[in-house]
Motif scaffolding. Structure first.
Motif, PDB file in Angstrom:
ATOM      1  N   PRO A  95       0.819  -1.211   0.000  1.00  0.00           N
ATOM      2  CA  PRO A  95       0.000   0.000   0.000  1.00  0.00           C
ATOM      3  C   PRO A  95       0.858   1.268   0.000  1.00  0.00           C
ATOM      4  CG  PRO A  95      -0.013  -1.027   2.159  1.00  0.00           C
ATOM      5  CD  PRO A  95       0.733  -1.953   1.248  1.00  0.00           C
ATOM      6  N   MET A  96       0.396   2.263  -0.723  1.00  0.00           N
ATOM      7  CA  MET A  96       1.047   3.571  -0.719  1.00  0.00           C
ATOM      8  C   MET A  96       0.572   4.324   0.514  1.00  0.00           C
ATOM      9  SD  MET A  96       3.048   4.244  -3.303  1.00  0.00           S
ATOM     10  CE  MET A  96       3.042   6.013  -3.327  1.00  0.00           C
ATOM     11  N   PRO A  97       1.479   4.951   1.249  1.00  0.00           N
ATOM     12  CA  PRO A  97       1.035   5.734   2.406  1.00  0.00           C
ATOM     13  C   PRO A  97       0.200   6.926   1.939  1.00  0.00           C
ATOM     14  CG  PRO A  97       3.408   5.971   2.061  1.00  0.00           C
ATOM     15  CD  PRO A  97       2.911   4.962   1.085  1.00  0.00           C
ATOM     16  N   ALA A  98      -0.785   7.285   2.726  1.00  0.00           N
ATOM     17  CA  ALA A  98      -1.657   8.405   2.374  1.00  0.00           C
ATOM     18  C   ALA A  98      -0.845   9.703   2.371  1.00  0.00           C
ATOM     19  CB  ALA A  98      -2.803   8.510   3.370  1.00  0.00           C
ATOM     20  N   MET A  99      -1.077  10.505   1.348  1.00  0.00           N
ATOM     21  CA  MET A  99      -0.396  11.798   1.253  1.00  0.00           C
ATOM     22  C   MET A  99      -1.350  12.893   1.689  1.00  0.00           C
ATOM     23  SD  MET A  99       1.719  11.742  -2.269  1.00  0.00           S
ATOM     24  CE  MET A  99       2.988  10.568  -2.590  1.00  0.00           C
ATOM     25  N   THR A 100      -0.777  13.907   2.316  1.00  0.00           N
ATOM     26  CA  THR A 100      -1.554  15.069   2.728  1.00  0.00           C
ATOM     27  C   THR A 100      -0.800  16.323   2.321  1.00  0.00           C
ATOM     28  OG1 THR A 100      -0.487  15.097   4.898  1.00  0.00           O
ATOM     29  CG2 THR A 100      -2.538  13.842   4.719  1.00  0.00           C
ATOM     30  N   GLY A 101      -1.455  17.440   2.391  1.00  0.00           N
ATOM     31  CA  GLY A 101      -0.813  18.729   2.136  1.00  0.00           C
ATOM     32  C   GLY A 101      -0.308  18.875   0.712  1.00  0.00           C
ATOM     33  N   ASN A 102       0.860  19.504   0.571  1.00  0.00           N
ATOM     34  CA  ASN A 102       1.427  19.767  -0.749  1.00  0.00           C
ATOM     35  C   ASN A 102       1.665  18.511  -1.583  1.00  0.00           C
ATOM     36  OD1 ASN A 102       1.384  22.541  -0.457  1.00  0.00           O
ATOM     37  ND2 ASN A 102       3.473  22.657   0.315  1.00  0.00           N
ATOM     38  N   PRO A 103       2.197  17.417  -1.017  1.00  0.00           N
ATOM     39  CA  PRO A 103       2.367  16.216  -1.833  1.00  0.00           C
ATOM     40  C   PRO A 103       1.048  15.704  -2.410  1.00  0.00           C
ATOM     41  CG  PRO A 103       3.698  16.030   0.135  1.00  0.00           C
ATOM     42  CD  PRO A 103       2.834  17.262   0.298  1.00  0.00           C
ATOM     43  N   ALA A 104      -0.021  15.749  -1.624  1.00  0.00           N
ATOM     44  CA  ALA A 104      -1.326  15.291  -2.109  1.00  0.00           C
ATOM     45  C   ALA A 104      -1.827  16.191  -3.236  1.00  0.00           C
ATOM     46  CB  ALA A 104      -2.334  15.259  -0.964  1.00  0.00           C
ATOM     47  N   LYS A 105      -1.663  17.504  -3.088  1.00  0.00           N
ATOM     48  CA  LYS A 105      -2.083  18.438  -4.140  1.00  0.00           C
ATOM     49  C   LYS A 105      -1.286  18.211  -5.415  1.00  0.00           C
ATOM     50  CE  LYS A 105      -3.281  22.060  -0.845  1.00  0.00           C
ATOM     51  NZ  LYS A 105      -2.847  23.352  -0.289  1.00  0.00           N
ATOM     52  N   PHE A 106       0.022  18.015  -5.257  1.00  0.00           N
ATOM     53  CA  PHE A 106       0.899  17.781  -6.404  1.00  0.00           C
ATOM     54  C   PHE A 106       0.470  16.528  -7.155  1.00  0.00           C
ATOM     55  CE2 PHE A 106       4.754  16.104  -8.390  1.00  0.00           C
ATOM     56  CZ  PHE A 106       5.281  17.223  -9.003  1.00  0.00           C
ATOM     57  N   MET A 107       0.261  15.441  -6.433  1.00  0.00           N
ATOM     58  CA  MET A 107      -0.128  14.184  -7.077  1.00  0.00           C
ATOM     59  C   MET A 107      -1.531  14.267  -7.674  1.00  0.00           C
ATOM     60  SD  MET A 107       2.317  12.211  -7.245  1.00  0.00           S
ATOM     61  CE  MET A 107       3.883  11.809  -6.526  1.00  0.00           C
ATOM     62  N   GLU A 108      -2.394  15.044  -7.053  1.00  0.00           N
ATOM     63  CA  GLU A 108      -3.743  15.219  -7.588  1.00  0.00           C
ATOM     64  C   GLU A 108      -3.694  15.895  -8.964  1.00  0.00           C
ATOM     65  OE1 GLU A 108      -7.704  17.792  -6.498  1.00  0.00           O
ATOM     66  OE2 GLU A 108      -6.541  16.955  -4.829  1.00  0.00           O
ATOM     67  N   LEU A 109      -2.783  16.838  -9.119  1.00  0.00           N
ATOM     68  CA  LEU A 109      -2.637  17.520 -10.403  1.00  0.00           C
ATOM     69  C   LEU A 109      -2.208  16.570 -11.510  1.00  0.00           C
ATOM     70  CD1 LEU A 109      -0.881  20.838  -9.328  1.00  0.00           C
ATOM     71  CD2 LEU A 109      -3.190  20.591 -10.233  1.00  0.00           C
ATOM     72  N   ILE A 123      12.718  12.782  -8.078  1.00  0.00           N
ATOM     73  CA  ILE A 123      12.216  12.226  -6.819  1.00  0.00           C
ATOM     74  C   ILE A 123      12.817  12.997  -5.649  1.00  0.00           C
ATOM     75  CG2 ILE A 123      12.292  10.192  -5.297  1.00  0.00           C
ATOM     76  CD1 ILE A 123      12.043   8.494  -7.904  1.00  0.00           C
ATOM     77  N   LEU A 124      14.124  13.239  -5.710  1.00  0.00           N
ATOM     78  CA  LEU A 124      14.774  14.006  -4.643  1.00  0.00           C
ATOM     79  C   LEU A 124      14.212  15.420  -4.557  1.00  0.00           C
ATOM     80  CD1 LEU A 124      16.917  14.240  -2.438  1.00  0.00           C
ATOM     81  CD2 LEU A 124      18.556  14.882  -4.233  1.00  0.00           C
ATOM     82  N   PHE A 125      14.027  16.079  -5.690  1.00  0.00           N
ATOM     83  CA  PHE A 125      13.463  17.437  -5.690  1.00  0.00           C
ATOM     84  C   PHE A 125      12.044  17.450  -5.135  1.00  0.00           C
ATOM     85  CE2 PHE A 125      16.227  19.467  -9.243  1.00  0.00           C
ATOM     86  CZ  PHE A 125      17.328  19.412  -8.408  1.00  0.00           C
ATOM     87  N   PHE A 126      11.232  16.438  -5.478  1.00  0.00           N
ATOM     88  CA  PHE A 126       9.884  16.336  -4.922  1.00  0.00           C
ATOM     89  C   PHE A 126       9.955  16.256  -3.401  1.00  0.00           C
ATOM     90  CE2 PHE A 126       6.556  13.617  -3.172  1.00  0.00           C
ATOM     91  CZ  PHE A 126       5.417  14.278  -3.575  1.00  0.00           C
ATOM     92  N   GLU A 127      10.861  15.405  -2.910  1.00  0.00           N
ATOM     93  CA  GLU A 127      10.978  15.236  -1.466  1.00  0.00           C
ATOM     94  C   GLU A 127      11.427  16.522  -0.773  1.00  0.00           C
ATOM     95  OE1 GLU A 127      12.076  10.492  -1.516  1.00  0.00           O
ATOM     96  OE2 GLU A 127      13.679  11.946  -1.220  1.00  0.00           O
ATOM     97  N   ILE A 128      12.371  17.231  -1.375  1.00  0.00           N
ATOM     98  CA  ILE A 128      12.912  18.439  -0.745  1.00  0.00           C
ATOM     99  C   ILE A 128      11.940  19.607  -0.856  1.00  0.00           C
ATOM    100  CG2 ILE A 128      14.712  20.205  -0.909  1.00  0.00           C
ATOM    101  CD1 ILE A 128      16.645  17.924  -1.712  1.00  0.00           C
ATOM    102  N   PHE A 129      11.463  19.887  -2.067  1.00  0.00           N
ATOM    103  CA  PHE A 129      10.705  21.112  -2.311  1.00  0.00           C
ATOM    104  C   PHE A 129       9.204  20.988  -2.077  1.00  0.00           C
ATOM    105  CE2 PHE A 129      14.486  21.617  -5.095  1.00  0.00           C
ATOM    106  CZ  PHE A 129      15.056  22.674  -4.405  1.00  0.00           C
TER     107      PHE A 129
END
Length: 120
Positions: free
Chosen positions: A29-43, A84-90
């Motif tokens: 299972p993928m862990p649930a994303m919240t906040g900016n990561p969730a918005k980014f993936m939703e786009l 992937i690294l930039f996603f994690e950092i920014f």
């Protein structure tokens, strides 16, 4: 000692193949994303962008298993690892596996540096 030169490629192959295949056939299972990561993936969710990236991850993961094709694999996987690294950092705000991926790509590129000399 020659066996050690295959370790970074093997680890990269495992990580990228698992990540790519898990996208199409969920095994963990993928862990649930919240906040900016969730918005980014939703786009990107309905655009096909992630599907294209995951196909490239699988292709790169297969190519890196074959020593003769590792340089080609690094040309595919290197930019993905950096993103992937930039996603994690920014976006996520905390580095994670992206550091390992970029480091492994760098080590493997150093091991195969002779294959990249034609580009210079």
């Amino acid at each position: 000692m020659k066996v050690l030169t295959h370790v970074p490629g093997a680890v990269l192959a495992f990580l990228f193949l698992f990540g790519g295949i898990n996208y199409f056939f969920p095994m963990s299972p993928m862990p649930a994303m919240t906040g900016n990561p969730a918005k980014f993936m939703e786009l990107f969710g309905g655009t096909g962008y992630m599907t294209a990236i995951k196909v490239l991850e699988i292709l790169g993961g297969v190519l890196i298993i074959l020593p003769a094709h590792r340089a080609k694999a690094l040309l595919i996987l290197g930019p993905i690892a950096v993103n992937i690294l930039f996603f994690e950092i920014f976006i996520q705000g905390a580095p994670g596996i992206g550091i390992l991926l970029v480091a492994l790509v760098g080590v493997q590129a150093y091991i195969d540096k002779a294959k990249f000399r034609v580009l210079v």
